[in-house]
Motif scaffolding. Structure first.
Motif, short mmCIF file in Angstrom:
data_model
loop_
_atom_site.label_atom_id
_atom_site.label_comp_id
_atom_site.label_asym_id
_atom_site.label_seq_id
_atom_site.Cartn_x
_atom_site.Cartn_y
_atom_site.Cartn_z
N THR A 99 4.28 0.72 3.42
CA THR A 99 5.52 0.18 3.97
C THR A 99 6.37 -0.46 2.88
O THR A 99 5.87 -1.01 1.90
CB THR A 99 5.23 -0.88 5.05
N VAL A 100 7.68 -0.38 3.10
CA VAL A 100 8.65 -1.07 2.27
C VAL A 100 9.49 -1.93 3.20
O VAL A 100 10.19 -1.41 4.07
CB VAL A 100 9.57 -0.09 1.50
N GLN B 136 13.70 9.37 -1.01
CA GLN B 136 12.65 10.30 -0.62
C GLN B 136 11.64 9.53 0.22
O GLN B 136 11.50 8.31 0.07
CB GLN B 136 11.97 10.93 -1.83
N PRO B 137 10.94 10.22 1.11
CA PRO B 137 10.02 9.52 2.00
C PRO B 137 8.72 9.13 1.29
O PRO B 137 8.29 9.81 0.34
CB PRO B 137 9.75 10.55 3.10
N ALA B 138 8.11 8.06 1.74
CA ALA B 138 6.80 7.66 1.24
C ALA B 138 5.72 8.47 1.94
O ALA B 138 5.90 8.91 3.08
CB ALA B 138 6.58 6.18 1.50
N LEU B 139 4.61 8.68 1.25
CA LEU B 139 3.46 9.33 1.88
C LEU B 139 2.73 8.37 2.81
O LEU B 139 2.20 8.76 3.85
CB LEU B 139 2.49 9.84 0.82
N ASP B 140 2.72 7.10 2.42
CA ASP B 140 2.01 6.09 3.19
C ASP B 140 2.49 4.71 2.75
O ASP B 140 3.15 4.58 1.72
CB ASP B 140 0.50 6.22 2.96
N ASN C 43 0.82 -1.22 0.00
CA ASN C 43 0.00 0.00 0.00
C ASN C 43 0.85 1.27 0.00
O ASN C 43 0.56 2.23 0.72
CB ASN C 43 -0.95 0.00 1.20
N LEU C 44 1.88 1.28 -0.81
CA LEU C 44 2.80 2.41 -0.84
C LEU C 44 2.22 3.56 -1.66
O LEU C 44 1.71 3.36 -2.77
CB LEU C 44 4.14 1.97 -1.46
#
Length: 204
Positions: free
Chosen positions: A58-59, A52-56, A7-8
């Motif tokens: 998980t990785v 860069q950061p994800a908005l939402d 759900n990235l």
């Protein structure tokens, strides 16, 4: 050791471009990202590589397991081909310089400074760096830019060898690279358009 994405959601310039991206990549497997220009493939790869950061979402990936290569070749202009590979081998604490020279047909150029290489030769050297990282997951953004047909084949062989050794590859590309891989069209994850009342917040 899988690369698991759940759900990235990721953004470019403060605006969401992809949302709900989910997939799993297992050792020995390659995944090709498809989709029209501007859809967000580069943004997704940069997010997965931790640039860069994800908005939402998980990785899930082991620390220091990803080698990322994009449009810049990342070369030291005043070092020779061999010196460039030795530099990166020292950075990653590995060896394999000769294997990298062999794999990308660089032996005849070993003593030539990077600044004197053609665009295709620079690209081959940039990709050869992957072989001295020692990292199992290759995350690559349009890696065959500037490569001729023969060099694309060399790259394909290098990826196949990497996969045969239990490595993984996630590649954004529009061309056939000559090896078996699953395909993920990221168009299905295109983010919904911003509502007008969200516009100011996106640039806050």
């Amino acid at each position: 050791m899988d690369l698991s994405v759940t759900n990235l959601s990721c953004a470019r310039g403060g605006l969401p471009v992809l949302e709900g991206v989910s997939f799993t990549l297992s050792p020995g497997k390659a995944l090709l990202l498809r989709g029209p220009n501007g859809i967000g493939k580069t943004t997704l790869l940069r997010t997965l590589a931790g640039l860069q950061p994800a908005l939402d979402g998980t990785v899930s990936v082991p620390a220091e397991s990803i080698a990322y290569a994009a449009h810049a070749d990342g070369l030291k202009a005043t070092l020779t081909v061999t010196e460039n590979l030795r530099f990166w081998a020292r950075v990653f604490g590995t060896d394999g310089v000769q294997n990298a020279l062999d794999a990308f047909n660089l032996n005849d150029l070993a003593d030539r400074m990077a600044q004197n290489l053609s665009a295709g030769q620079k690209r081959r050297l940039g990709l050869a760096r992957l072989l001295v990282t020692g990292r199992p997951i290759w995350v690559l953004d349009e890696p065959t830019v500037s490569l001729d047909v023969a060099s694309v084949a060399l790259f394909g062989d290098a990826v196949k060898a990497h996969l045969a050794g239990g490595g993984m590859a996630l590649i954004a590309t529009h061309i056939d690279l000559g090896f078996d891989a699953e395909v993920l069209d990221v168009t299905q994850f295109k983010a919904a358009p911003q509502r007008l009342d969200d516009f100011d917040e996106a640039f806050a």
